[in-house]
Scaffold this motif. Structure first.
Motif: not given
Length: 92
Positions: A55-61, A64-75
């Motif tokens: 469950e922790s691994a799934g949550f972190l994954h 992580g995906e959300q953070m990457m999408n947010m960063a890409q959106g900012a770029v």
């Protein structure tokens, strides 16, 4: 010692041995039951730990995906604001 006394002595010894064997069997049964309970608890704990790990691994994954999408959106937003690059060529 007459034969009657010998008989009683043998009978007492036999009863003592029977009681000892009963006590030993009871101790073995108690030990086996305790071992089985420890095994069950260990198995349950192991399964629970693995589930929480998964469950922790799934949550972190997911985060992580959300953070990457947010960063890409900012770029993309910065590039759009500055008029840099073509949005269709941006790698995601």
């Amino acid at each position: 010692m007459d034969s009657q006394q010998q008989f009683r002595a043998g009978e007492s010894r036999g009863q003592g041995q029977a009681m000892t064997e009963d006590w030993l069997q009871s101790a073995k049964d108690t030990t086996n039951a305790a071992r089985d309970k420890v095994s069950d608890v260990t198995h349950h704990t192991s399964n629970s730990a693995q589930q929480h790990k998964d469950e922790s691994a799934g949550f972190l994954h997911q985060k992580g995906e959300q953070m990457m999408n947010m960063a890409q959106g900012a770029v993309d937003s910065v590039k759009s604001t500055l008029g840099v690059g073509d949005n269709s060529n941006i790698k995601k």
